[in-house]
Design a protein around this motif. Structure first.
Motif, PDB file in Angstrom:
ATOM      1  N   ARG A  42       0.805  -1.229   0.000  1.00  0.00           N
ATOM      2  CA  ARG A  42       0.000   0.000   0.000  1.00  0.00           C
ATOM      3  C   ARG A  42       0.839   1.280   0.000  1.00  0.00           C
ATOM      4  O   ARG A  42       0.531   2.198  -0.758  1.00  0.00           O
ATOM      5  CB  ARG A  42      -0.985  -0.019   1.174  1.00  0.00           C
ATOM      6  N   PRO A  43       1.908   1.405   0.795  1.00  0.00           N
ATOM      7  CA  PRO A  43       2.712   2.626   0.718  1.00  0.00           C
ATOM      8  C   PRO A  43       3.273   2.877  -0.680  1.00  0.00           C
ATOM      9  O   PRO A  43       3.332   4.023  -1.133  1.00  0.00           O
ATOM     10  CB  PRO A  43       3.838   2.388   1.733  1.00  0.00           C
ATOM     11  N   LYS A  44       3.650   1.811  -1.366  1.00  0.00           N
ATOM     12  CA  LYS A  44       4.156   1.957  -2.741  1.00  0.00           C
ATOM     13  C   LYS A  44       3.057   2.521  -3.645  1.00  0.00           C
ATOM     14  O   LYS A  44       3.295   3.420  -4.450  1.00  0.00           O
ATOM     15  CB  LYS A  44       4.635   0.598  -3.260  1.00  0.00           C
ATOM     16  N   GLN A  45       1.849   1.991  -3.486  1.00  0.00           N
ATOM     17  CA  GLN A  45       0.729   2.495  -4.291  1.00  0.00           C
ATOM     18  C   GLN A  45       0.449   3.964  -3.966  1.00  0.00           C
ATOM     19  O   GLN A  45       0.178   4.757  -4.869  1.00  0.00           O
ATOM     20  CB  GLN A  45      -0.523   1.654  -4.025  1.00  0.00           C
ATOM     21  N   ILE A  46       0.524   4.314  -2.703  1.00  0.00           N
ATOM     22  CA  ILE A  46       0.284   5.706  -2.301  1.00  0.00           C
ATOM     23  C   ILE A  46       1.341   6.614  -2.923  1.00  0.00           C
ATOM     24  O   ILE A  46       1.013   7.703  -3.418  1.00  0.00           O
ATOM     25  CB  ILE A  46       0.263   5.835  -0.762  1.00  0.00           C
ATOM     26  N   ARG A  47       2.591   6.183  -2.904  1.00  0.00           N
ATOM     27  CA  ARG A  47       3.654   6.998  -3.519  1.00  0.00           C
ATOM     28  C   ARG A  47       3.398   7.199  -5.004  1.00  0.00           C
ATOM     29  O   ARG A  47       3.550   8.301  -5.530  1.00  0.00           O
ATOM     30  CB  ARG A  47       5.018   6.344  -3.285  1.00  0.00           C
ATOM     31  N   GLU A  48       3.004   6.117  -5.693  1.00  0.00           N
ATOM     32  CA  GLU A  48       2.726   6.228  -7.132  1.00  0.00           C
ATOM     33  C   GLU A  48       1.550   7.169  -7.392  1.00  0.00           C
ATOM     34  O   GLU A  48       1.597   7.989  -8.315  1.00  0.00           O
ATOM     35  CB  GLU A  48       2.463   4.841  -7.720  1.00  0.00           C
TER      36      GLU A  48
ATOM     37  N   THR B 214       6.916  10.541  -1.625  1.00  0.00           N
ATOM     38  CA  THR B 214       7.195   9.819  -2.871  1.00  0.00           C
ATOM     39  C   THR B 214       8.436   8.926  -2.818  1.00  0.00           C
ATOM     40  O   THR B 214       8.670   8.161  -3.747  1.00  0.00           O
ATOM     41  CB  THR B 214       7.339  10.804  -4.044  1.00  0.00           C
ATOM     42  N   GLU B 215       9.209   8.993  -1.748  1.00  0.00           N
ATOM     43  CA  GLU B 215      10.391   8.143  -1.641  1.00  0.00           C
ATOM     44  C   GLU B 215      10.129   7.018  -0.656  1.00  0.00           C
ATOM     45  O   GLU B 215       9.442   7.206   0.342  1.00  0.00           O
ATOM     46  CB  GLU B 215      11.602   8.970  -1.200  1.00  0.00           C
ATOM     47  N   PRO B 216      10.698   5.842  -0.923  1.00  0.00           N
ATOM     48  CA  PRO B 216      10.512   4.709  -0.006  1.00  0.00           C
ATOM     49  C   PRO B 216      11.017   5.048   1.400  1.00  0.00           C
ATOM     50  O   PRO B 216      11.921   5.857   1.570  1.00  0.00           O
ATOM     51  CB  PRO B 216      11.362   3.605  -0.627  1.00  0.00           C
ATOM     52  N   SER B 217      10.413   4.406   2.375  1.00  0.00           N
ATOM     53  CA  SER B 217      10.819   4.630   3.760  1.00  0.00           C
ATOM     54  C   SER B 217      11.111   3.297   4.432  1.00  0.00           C
ATOM     55  O   SER B 217      10.939   2.239   3.835  1.00  0.00           O
ATOM     56  CB  SER B 217       9.706   5.362   4.517  1.00  0.00           C
ATOM     57  N   GLY B 218      11.513   3.352   5.675  1.00  0.00           N
ATOM     58  CA  GLY B 218      11.824   2.141   6.425  1.00  0.00           C
ATOM     59  C   GLY B 218      10.633   1.230   6.619  1.00  0.00           C
ATOM     60  O   GLY B 218      10.790   0.033   6.844  1.00  0.00           O
ATOM     61  N   ILE B 219       9.435   1.775   6.516  1.00  0.00           N
ATOM     62  CA  ILE B 219       8.236   0.946   6.712  1.00  0.00           C
ATOM     63  C   ILE B 219       8.160  -0.156   5.650  1.00  0.00           C
ATOM     64  O   ILE B 219       7.705  -1.261   5.929  1.00  0.00           O
ATOM     65  CB  ILE B 219       6.943   1.805   6.717  1.00  0.00           C
ATOM     66  N   ASP B 220       8.654   0.136   4.451  1.00  0.00           N
ATOM     67  CA  ASP B 220       8.638  -0.873   3.389  1.00  0.00           C
ATOM     68  C   ASP B 220       9.451  -2.102   3.794  1.00  0.00           C
ATOM     69  O   ASP B 220       8.971  -3.231   3.726  1.00  0.00           O
ATOM     70  CB  ASP B 220       9.202  -0.285   2.089  1.00  0.00           C
ATOM     71  N   ASP B 221      10.692  -1.846   4.227  1.00  0.00           N
ATOM     72  CA  ASP B 221      11.554  -2.957   4.629  1.00  0.00           C
ATOM     73  C   ASP B 221      11.009  -3.668   5.862  1.00  0.00           C
ATOM     74  O   ASP B 221      11.072  -4.892   5.951  1.00  0.00           O
ATOM     75  CB  ASP B 221      12.971  -2.448   4.917  1.00  0.00           C
ATOM     76  N   ALA B 222      10.481  -2.904   6.797  1.00  0.00           N
ATOM     77  CA  ALA B 222       9.948  -3.506   8.025  1.00  0.00           C
ATOM     78  C   ALA B 222       8.781  -4.439   7.714  1.00  0.00           C
ATOM     79  O   ALA B 222       8.698  -5.546   8.261  1.00  0.00           O
ATOM     80  CB  ALA B 222       9.518  -2.414   9.002  1.00  0.00           C
ATOM     81  N   MET B 223       7.880  -4.007   6.854  1.00  0.00           N
ATOM     82  CA  MET B 223       6.722  -4.838   6.525  1.00  0.00           C
ATOM     83  C   MET B 223       7.154  -6.110   5.788  1.00  0.00           C
ATOM     84  O   MET B 223       6.665  -7.199   6.088  1.00  0.00           O
ATOM     85  CB  MET B 223       5.726  -4.056   5.677  1.00  0.00           C
ATOM     86  N   HIS B 224       8.077  -5.977   4.844  1.00  0.00           N
ATOM     87  CA  HIS B 224       8.540  -7.160   4.125  1.00  0.00           C
ATOM     88  C   HIS B 224       9.315  -8.096   5.059  1.00  0.00           C
ATOM     89  O   HIS B 224       9.242  -9.315   4.925  1.00  0.00           O
ATOM     90  CB  HIS B 224       9.366  -6.759   2.904  1.00  0.00           C
ATOM     91  N   GLY B 225      10.030  -7.533   6.021  1.00  0.00           N
ATOM     92  CA  GLY B 225      10.719  -8.350   7.017  1.00  0.00           C
ATOM     93  C   GLY B 225       9.733  -9.128   7.874  1.00  0.00           C
ATOM     94  O   GLY B 225       9.958 -10.299   8.193  1.00  0.00           O
ATOM     95  N   ALA B 226       8.629  -8.486   8.243  1.00  0.00           N
ATOM     96  CA  ALA B 226       7.599  -9.164   9.036  1.00  0.00           C
ATOM     97  C   ALA B 226       6.966 -10.301   8.242  1.00  0.00           C
ATOM     98  O   ALA B 226       6.695 -11.381   8.793  1.00  0.00           O
ATOM     99  CB  ALA B 226       6.534  -8.167   9.478  1.00  0.00           C
ATOM    100  N   VAL B 227       6.736 -10.083   6.961  1.00  0.00           N
ATOM    101  CA  VAL B 227       6.178 -11.136   6.102  1.00  0.00           C
ATOM    102  C   VAL B 227       7.136 -12.319   6.052  1.00  0.00           C
ATOM    103  O   VAL B 227       6.735 -13.479   6.250  1.00  0.00           O
ATOM    104  CB  VAL B 227       5.891 -10.599   4.682  1.00  0.00           C
ATOM    105  N   SER B 228       8.405 -12.032   5.811  1.00  0.00           N
ATOM    106  CA  SER B 228       9.401 -13.097   5.720  1.00  0.00           C
ATOM    107  C   SER B 228       9.509 -13.879   7.025  1.00  0.00           C
ATOM    108  O   SER B 228       9.538 -15.111   7.023  1.00  0.00           O
ATOM    109  CB  SER B 228      10.758 -12.488   5.361  1.00  0.00           C
ATOM    110  N   ALA B 229       9.533 -13.173   8.141  1.00  0.00           N
ATOM    111  CA  ALA B 229       9.634 -13.842   9.444  1.00  0.00           C
ATOM    112  C   ALA B 229       8.411 -14.706   9.725  1.00  0.00           C
ATOM    113  O   ALA B 229       8.533 -15.826  10.245  1.00  0.00           O
ATOM    114  CB  ALA B 229       9.801 -12.796  10.547  1.00  0.00           C
TER     115      ALA B 229
END
Length: 142
Positions: A27-33, A72-87
């Motif tokens: 969702r953050p990626k979509q919001i940035r776009e 419009t620029e990626p933030s730490g939330i992107d990595d954190a969310m993907h890390g939570a998915v992976s874990a």
């Protein structure tokens, strides 16, 4: 925890949660776009650079640029969310692996117990030594 003191994990539910988190992570990626696309409609709302008597632009543009950059620029939330998915997925896989291993041990123990109860095995010593002394391996009974 269950009432009996055991832990009942639900790997399938964990995978569903991971999918939900992945959807949230996108969702953050979509919001940035969307922000980049819509910003063009509002660009220049606060005036133009170099325009005569446009002090409003000069006062507001630095903050406007910071705002657009932050949106419009990626933030730490992107990595954190993907890390939570992976874990979450790794944990679900680990639970499945541990459950499979435990199920195999239970199945083997049950088969061995049934074999002993049926008289198919004398003492459970598989060293090949009929005396039951497992310090000496004979390579099988002769």
């Amino acid at each position: 925890m269950s009432g009996g003191g055991g832990y009942n994990a639900n790997p399938q539910k964990m995978r569903e949660t991971a999918q939900y988190l992945l959807n949230l992570a996108e969702r953050p990626k979509q919001i940035r776009e969307e922000t980049r696309a819509r910003y063009k409609d509002f660009e220049g709302w606060n005036g133009r650079p170099g325009a005569v008597a446009d002090s409003f632009y000069e006062q507001t543009q630095p903050e406007q640029e910071k705002l657009i950059k932050s949106l419009t620029e990626p933030s730490g939330i992107d990595d954190a969310m993907h890390g939570a998915v992976s874990a979450t997925l790794t944990t679900a896989d680990s639970i499945d692996g541990a459950k499979g291993f435990a199920d195999d041990l239970v199945k083997d123990a049950k088969a061995k117990a049934e074999s002993v109860l049926n008289g198919d095995e004398s003492d459970g010593d598989d060293s090949g030594n009929e005396s039951g002394d497992s310090d000496h391996t004979g390579g099988g009974k002769h």
